[in-house]
Design a protein around this motif. Structure first.
Motif, PDB file in Angstrom:
ATOM      1  N   THR A 127       0.826  -1.211   0.000  1.00 20.33           N
ATOM      2  CA  THR A 127       0.000   0.000   0.000  1.00 20.33           C
ATOM      3  C   THR A 127       0.858   1.257   0.000  1.00 20.33           C
ATOM      4  OG1 THR A 127      -1.324  -1.316   1.506  1.00 20.33           O
ATOM      5  CG2 THR A 127      -2.108   0.863   1.041  1.00 20.33           C
TER       6      THR A 127
ATOM      7  N   LYS B 134      -6.691  -7.264  -0.340  1.00 18.20           N
ATOM      8  CA  LYS B 134      -6.862  -5.917   0.239  1.00 18.20           C
ATOM      9  C   LYS B 134      -5.511  -5.230   0.402  1.00 18.20           C
ATOM     10  CE  LYS B 134     -10.990  -6.421   3.082  1.00 18.20           C
ATOM     11  NZ  LYS B 134     -11.410  -6.614   4.483  1.00 18.20           N
TER      12      LYS B 134
ATOM     13  N   THR C  14      -4.345  -3.523  -2.733  1.00 18.65           N
ATOM     14  CA  THR C  14      -5.321  -2.642  -3.388  1.00 18.65           C
ATOM     15  C   THR C  14      -5.258  -1.254  -2.758  1.00 18.65           C
ATOM     16  OG1 THR C  14      -6.735  -4.548  -3.757  1.00 18.65           O
ATOM     17  CG2 THR C  14      -7.775  -2.399  -3.986  1.00 18.65           C
TER      18      THR C  14
ATOM     19  N   THR D 117      -5.849  -2.536  -8.131  1.00 18.01           N
ATOM     20  CA  THR D 117      -4.955  -3.585  -7.635  1.00 18.01           C
ATOM     21  C   THR D 117      -3.552  -3.358  -8.194  1.00 18.01           C
ATOM     22  OG1 THR D 117      -6.847  -5.047  -7.685  1.00 18.01           O
ATOM     23  CG2 THR D 117      -4.715  -6.086  -7.407  1.00 18.01           C
TER      24      THR D 117
ATOM     25  N   ASN E 233     -15.298  -4.699   8.793  1.00 19.12           N
ATOM     26  CA  ASN E 233     -15.166  -3.655   7.764  1.00 19.12           C
ATOM     27  C   ASN E 233     -14.433  -2.447   8.328  1.00 19.12           C
ATOM     28  OD1 ASN E 233     -16.725  -4.924   5.569  1.00 19.12           O
ATOM     29  ND2 ASN E 233     -18.378  -4.791   7.083  1.00 19.12           N
TER      30      ASN E 233
ATOM     31  N   ALA F 265      -4.481  -1.611   5.840  1.00 20.34           N
ATOM     32  CA  ALA F 265      -4.030  -1.388   4.451  1.00 20.34           C
ATOM     33  C   ALA F 265      -3.860   0.110   4.213  1.00 20.34           C
ATOM     34  CB  ALA F 265      -5.044  -1.992   3.488  1.00 20.34           C
TER      35      ALA F 265
END
Lengths: 492, 319
Positions: free
Chosen positions: A141, A170, A173, A178, A263, A448
């Motif tokens: 990331t 994740k 991304t 991605t 989440n 992330a």
């Protein structure tokens, strides 16, 4: 930038034999993903060895095997804490790649976990990065958000996104795009020495159920036997520290943010929450109050705990199944009475699930590594040989090699790796693999966020050190760390 | 007596408006041509990085952005550094590290050099053995010492526990109070042979006849040392101390490998802190400002070093 079009490859007659070969075996390209809802050690055993894959044939569809090019590639390789078995697989991989793609001139460079980020960042500043890089899961990331990486998804190298762990995807991304492909994903387990447990008056076949039990067991081992109970690790700038402290933090209900929720939004800093402070207090109790963990924890990494464990001087630790192979390697190097002593430890080595927190919450870091392609402007020479990069990425993330390169300790990034014959072989050869596959559903990815490497490698270890050295109280250390995260997120 | 050649006179006539300095440069143009390649290389590998570091020190470089997205903030990085608690802590550590390592290494090296200056059996072997810490790789030495000091299974701890002097191994490098002195000991172990070699070389230059004359005049060993030997070693001592100070101010390997600046920043010195700021936390602007300050300090030390060397040359010239 060099690109190979499928049409021109067909014209050159390279695809036809490849298609023939792929018909002979089931291709990874069309394989159904593993059913994660059924995940259990039994399910893993049931799918192991059920499918054959022809890596060369699959990758030939991405980059023809006679492709001529040049690739610079850096990767997080094996280090002192890895078993010799893994070294051999890394050697085999590069030999196989060179045989499979004899016309690609590969300039590869292995770097250790702790050195790779520093060197890669420096190279990027001077536009001297390699064309492709395999980074620890934390790094994806950071570099994607800064615009250094090219978009790259599993479909670009012949696989599908569903072939990889959703949590791992994740981590590659950023802003909906991605930028890489997971190579391996890992969850660690709890390891203990049954002989030490027995001698300390504990049940030798029962792992501590909760972190509070770990504290008690650690004290009991130390008080009765005069050795260290739990292998606490709190060195700064070392990946080992967050991998061992974060499961504790999450189990107590804490976190850096809300990364342990289904989440996460990463909006609220939670390091100063009562739950996070309770987790830090647990480390404090073991290190300062009970003195039941190695005094050297502040300068130790897991590689320092391994010799202590094999010498019978450490009762419990968190690590990979590969530590079993590391113990075998260390035992092989021992002489005289030390050899027998090491053998006793190996015979008494037990693996279990990482303990839960007070509310029954169990957690482990969902770790691993990703592979990426750099943008040409940051690469030495200003050019990226994309087909060559995709060739190595296709091979590394293939069911075969993502399994083999994670053989001793980790899990394949490509879920189809669990279906290969090598997985079946591995289940027979590598002890305690069931435990880490059982830990996978409890895996929590690091946040992330581009700031994650600094949070995990510097701020969290600093918090631990500040509390454990008495430089700050537990409350002060947690508040200080929370403030540092807030400042960091605020751009300071 | 100055001899003016016809050639030089003609040159002077050709460039009547040139100042004395320019004329000198012109007269030595061949010498300058010889050093030109070295100057060009230095400009590329030294001057440009210095310029870039100074420039970068005036910019904010957020860790979440690329370096090219930096924004000009004037002296804010310097203000932030000078007002931060960490700066003063790290500076204090650096001073203790530098002064402690430099002075003790020098005294120990000097004492050893004096001992080895005497003629005795095995002197050559002893000299060779004592040089080993200096020639051994600093990285290897750091790892070895890390295990010697190991707070649980170190050799020192094992010996002390074995002799019954303590119940638990002493905590050398996992304790905020003892970590820096422990690292200084390692640094002294590595550096004192350098001071020893320098001082041994210096001792060779002390005129034997002066020592003999002093002895004839009734001076005892201490008086001969203080009034004859030591004055002769003043310049070499200054140079040695300055070189050690510069090396220690810049020292990175031992603290970084053994403790990474920890625990709790207790062994962070300037250079390790700069490294962490730049490469670990990507605060390139702040790290550059730190580097500029460090550069100024080292240049000051360098100035005294050059002055000490020039002093030597002048002395030798007049002798």
């Amino acid at each position: 930038m060099t690109r190979i079009k499928l049409g021109s490859a067909v014209l050159r007659g390279t695809v036809v034999p490849v298609l023939m070969a792929s018909l002979m075996s089931t291709s990874a390209l069309g394989a159904a993903p593993v059913d994660l809802s059924k995940w259990s050690p039994e399910y893993v055993r049931s799918i192991a060895g059920t499918q054959d894959f022809d890596t060369a044939a699959d990758c030939a569809k991405v980059t023809p095997l006679d492709y001529k090019g040049r690739l610079t590639f850096w990767y997080q390789g094996v280090f002192e804490g890895d078993p010799d078995l893994l070294r051999q697989y890394y050697k085999d991989f590069f030999e196989t790649f060179r045989k499979t793609y004899p016309n690609i001139q590969l300039e590869d460079q292995a770097l250790t976990y702790n050195d790779l980020l520093d060197k890669f960042r420096t190279a990027l500043l001077g536009n001297a990065a390699p064309m492709a890089v395999r980074l620890q899961i934390l790094g994806g990331t950071e570099f994607a958000s800064k615009g250094y990486l090219q978009p790259l998804k599993p479909e670009d190298v012949g696989y599908s996104t569903e072939d990889f762990w959703p949590g791992a995807m994740k981590a590659v991304t950023w802003d909906g795009v991605t930028y890489g492909i997971p190579t391996n994903n890992e969850t660690m387990a709890f390891i203990w020495n049954a002989d030490i447990f027995k001698r300390a008056g504990l049940d030798p076949d029962k792992a501590p159920a909760t972190w509070d039990d770990v504290i008690k067991y650690s004290k009991q081992i130390h008080d009765k036997l005069g050795i260290a109970g739990y292998g606490l690790v709190a060195r700064k700038n070392a990946g080992n520290t967050p991998y061992r402290f974060m499961p504790q933090l999450w189990a107590y209900g804490g976190g850096v943010f809300d990364e342990a929720t289904a989440n996460p939004t990463y909006e609220q800093v939670e390091l100063d929450s009562p739950q996070s402070k309770a987790a830090l207090q647990a480390s404090y109790d073991m290190y300062v109050r009970d003195k039941s963990v190695p005094v050297s924890a502040l300068t130790n990494q897991q590689a320092d705990n391994q010799p202590l464990f094999v010498a019978g001087q450490l009762g419990m630790m968190i690590s990979h199944p590969s530590d079993y192979n590391v113990m075998l390697d260390l035992q092989a190097k021992a002489t005289g009475a030390d050899k027998d002593k090491a053998q006793t430890v190996i015979d008494n080595m037990r693996y279990g699930l990482i303990p839960t927190g007070p509310d029954g919450k169990r957690a482990v870091v969902f770790g691993g590594s990703n592979i990426h392609i750099l943008k040409p402007e940051y690469v030495e020479g200003g050019k990226v040989d994309e087909p060559a990069a995709k060739a190595i990425i296709c091979m590394w993330t293939s069911p075969e090699w993502s399994l083999k390169m994670a053989y001793a300790g980790s899990n394949p990034g490509n879920l189809n790796g669990f279906k290969t014959k090598w997985m079946k072989e591995r289940l027979d050869n590598i002890k305690f693999l069931d435990v880490t596959t059982s830990m996978l559903p409890y895996g929590i990815p690091f946040p992330a966020l581009p700031q994650s490497p600094e949070i995990m490698n510097i701020i969290v270890p600093d918090m631990l050190q500040n509390a454990l050295t008495g430089a700050m109280t537990v409350d002060q250390a947690a508040d200080d760390a929370a403030q540092k995260v807030k400042d960091l997120m605020g751009g300071l | 007596m100055t001899i003016v050649t016809g050639k030089a006179e003609a040159r002077r006539r050709l460039q009547p408006g040139w100042s004395g300095a320019l004329r000198k440069i012109w007269e030595h143009r061949a010498d300058y041509a010889y050093v030109l390649p070295a100057i060009v290389v230095m400009l590329i590998v030294i001057a440009y990085p210095i310029y870039y570091t100074v420039e970068l020190s005036f910019f904010k470089t957020p860790p979440g952005l690329q370096l090219r997205d930096k924004s000009f903030i004037g002296f804010d990085n310097y203000t932030a550094i000078l007002t931060s608690q960490v700066f003063w802590k790290v500076t204090w550590n650096t001073l203790i590290w530098t002064l402690g390592s430099t002075l003790i290494s020098f005294v120990l090296g000097f004492a050893t050099a004096l001992a080895l200056h005497c003629d005795f059996i095995g002197r050559g072997v002893l000299r060779a053995i004592l040089i080993i810490p200096w020639v051994i790789s600093a990285v290897a030495a750091s790892y070895i010492w890390k295990w010697i000091y190991h707070s649980d299974f170190g050799i020192i701890g094992a010996v002390l526990v074995g002799l019954g002097l303590t119940d638990r191994p002493p905590n050398f490098i996992d304790n905020v109070s003892t970590v820096l002195p422990s690292l200084i000991v390692v640094n002294i172990w590595r550096e004192f042979p350098f001071a020893m070699i320098m001082m041994m070389a210096g001792l060779q230059t002390v005129p034997e006849q002066l020592l003999r004359a002093a002895e004839v005049d009734g001076a005892n060993a201490w008086q001969r040392f203080w009034h004859v030997t030591f004055p002769h070693l003043r310049n070499v001592s200054t140079v040695t101390i300055l070189l050690l100070a510069v090396a220690n101010f810049n020292s990175f390997i031992i603290p970084w490998i053994m403790t990474g600046g920890g625990p709790s920043n207790a062994s962070h010195i300037w250079i390790t802190h700069i490294y962490e700021l730049a490469f670990g936390r990507q605060r390139w602007g702040v790290a550059s400002a730190y580097s500029v300050l460090l550069f100024l300090i080292l240049m000051t030390l360098g100035y005294f070093y050059v002055r000490a060397l020039s002093g030597n040359e002048r002395k030798e010239g007049s002798a």
